[in-house]
Design an enzyme around this catalytic site. Structure first.
Site, mmCIF file in Angstrom:
data_model
loop_
_atom_site.group_PDB
_atom_site.id
_atom_site.type_symbol
_atom_site.label_atom_id
_atom_site.label_comp_id
_atom_site.label_asym_id
_atom_site.label_seq_id
_atom_site.Cartn_x
_atom_site.Cartn_y
_atom_site.Cartn_z
ATOM 1 N N LYS A 1 0.879 -1.170 0.000
ATOM 2 C CA LYS A 1 0.000 0.000 0.000
ATOM 3 C C LYS A 1 0.913 1.216 0.000
ATOM 4 C CE LYS A 1 -3.049 2.799 2.830
ATOM 5 N NZ LYS A 1 -4.066 2.902 3.887
ATOM 6 N N GLY B 1 -8.716 8.966 8.976
ATOM 7 C CA GLY B 1 -9.082 9.154 10.379
ATOM 8 C C GLY B 1 -10.221 10.117 10.640
ATOM 9 N N ALA C 1 -9.766 4.960 3.299
ATOM 10 C CA ALA C 1 -9.680 6.087 4.239
ATOM 11 C C ALA C 1 -10.947 6.943 4.276
ATOM 12 C CB ALA C 1 -8.497 6.995 3.948
ATOM 13 N N GLY C 2 -11.224 7.457 5.469
ATOM 14 C CA GLY C 2 -12.328 8.393 5.656
ATOM 15 C C GLY C 2 -13.659 7.750 5.982
ATOM 16 N N THR D 1 -9.876 2.944 11.466
ATOM 17 C CA THR D 1 -10.279 3.657 12.679
ATOM 18 C C THR D 1 -11.738 3.390 13.072
ATOM 19 O OG1 THR D 1 -8.758 5.396 11.957
ATOM 20 C CG2 THR D 1 -10.188 5.924 13.804
#
Lengths: 274, 73
Positions: free
Chosen positions: A108, A169, A196-197, A219
């Site tokens: 990644k 995050g 992400a997000g 997260t």
């Protein structure tokens, strides 16, 4: 006699670099309350790919070895990241170190522009992708939704793209669904993973309904009150979203339209007159 | 009577300045008790594969990274 391999429905399997994964969820391994909860959450997610990193080991330290043993026991593919790298040089060196330690050429690739947004530094990203793909890495770049960047990453040798939903995050979901839809439409045959997000299972379901091939998150599960149950919730949402995409969603309309037949409505003549 | 003293090299390991008797990167990894651990090394920003550690001499001012697997997103 060997038992037959469990059948993978190739229609719904996630195929990346020629390898099929029954789950379309990819999960991060950071920020869990304990190693035990991490392991249980990964199992509950059903994810076949987990992201990992490299960090400094202190003298006589055993932190890395213990972590690796925990991950190896899960029997999943590891996807090392280059998190925290701000330059091409840092990212390439970190990738080479990760390949040796984790024994995989999957990567990644992250090149980060600034620490407030953790936005991909797309110029460095393309350059690093070119170097690493030429060196035999299977690069999964963390990128933006920008089409021109996507083109250059594909030309650099990436066979998968991982556009962000929102900054890492933040848990804000898909910040720019219009651009993500364009990206999906523009590259119907390139595996695209939202990375992400993502903050809630509904965000993941939305991405899957839009036709994205998978979702990578961390997260939202790790920081949930109950990470194991949240991992299950995400697995269900991702399955539901994918099935909905394959089933074909109805189009939106501006005007209401009755779902119950109008013909034979009682008292119709009284309401509307002869 | 002469006492042979091994000279110490001033280097930076994982961001911290230190002086080491190690002559090579392999000796440094050994000195830090990490030979049996799965670690990856870099010298002045360049990856040094495990097989090259024994022939990588340490020079004053070298910046060494010794990394190991960790959780990540």
């Amino acid at each position: 006699m060997n038992a037959p391999e469990p059948a993978i429905d190739t229609r719904s399997a996630l195929v990346l670099y020629g390898e099929a994964f029954p789950s379309r969820m990819l999960i991060g391994t950071a920020q869990y309350p304990s190693p035990h909860v991490l392991a249980e959450a990964v199992r509950a997610s059903g994810a076949g790919i987990v992201t990992v990193s490299l960090r400094r080991e202190q003298a006589r330290g055993r932190t890395g070895e213990r972590f690796l043993e925990l991950i190896e026991a899960l029997g999943v593919r590891v996807l090392p990241n280059t998190a925290g790298c701000h330059t091409v040089k840092e990212a390439v060196t970190t990738a080479q170190m990760a390949r040796e330690v984790f024994g995989t050429d999957w990567l990644k690739l992250e090149v980060i522009a600034n620490d407030d947004t953790l936005q991909p530094e797309v110029f460095g990203l393309v350059e690093a992708a070119k170097t690493l793909a030429a060196d035999g890495f299977k690069v999964l770049p963390y990128t933006t939704e920008d089409l021109s960047v996507a083109d250059k990453l594909l030309a650099a040798g990436c066979k998968v793209l991982m556009p962000w939903g929102a900054p890492i995050g933040t848990g804000r979901g898909l910040a720019n669904p219009y651009a993500l839809k364009s990206l999906r439409a523009y590259y119907p045959d390139v595996p695209l993973i939202i990375d992400a997000g993502i903050g809630a299972p509904s965000h993941a379901a939305q991405a899957m309904e839009m036709g994205f091939d998978g979702v990578l998150l961390n997260t939202a599960v790790a920081k949930a009150e109950d990470p194991v149950r949240m991992a299950q919730a995400f697995a269900q949402a991702i399955d539901a979203g994918r099935t909905a995409y394959e089933a074909g969603l109805m189009g939106m309309r501006d005007m209401a339209q009755p779902s119950t037949p109008v013909a034979g409505t009682p008292f119709f003549d009284l309401k509307h007159g002869p | 009577m002469s006492v042979e003293t091994k000279s110490l090299v001033a280097i930076v390991v994982n961001g911290e300045p230190c002086r080491t008797p190690a002559a090579t990167l392999a000796e440094l990894v050994h000195e830090r008790g990490l030979t049996a651990q799965r670690v990856a090394t870099a010298r002045n920003g360049d990856f040094v594969p495990e097989r090259a550690r024994a022939t990588t001499a340490l020079r004053p001012g070298d910046r060494i990274e010794i990394l190991s697997p960790r959780h990540g997103g």
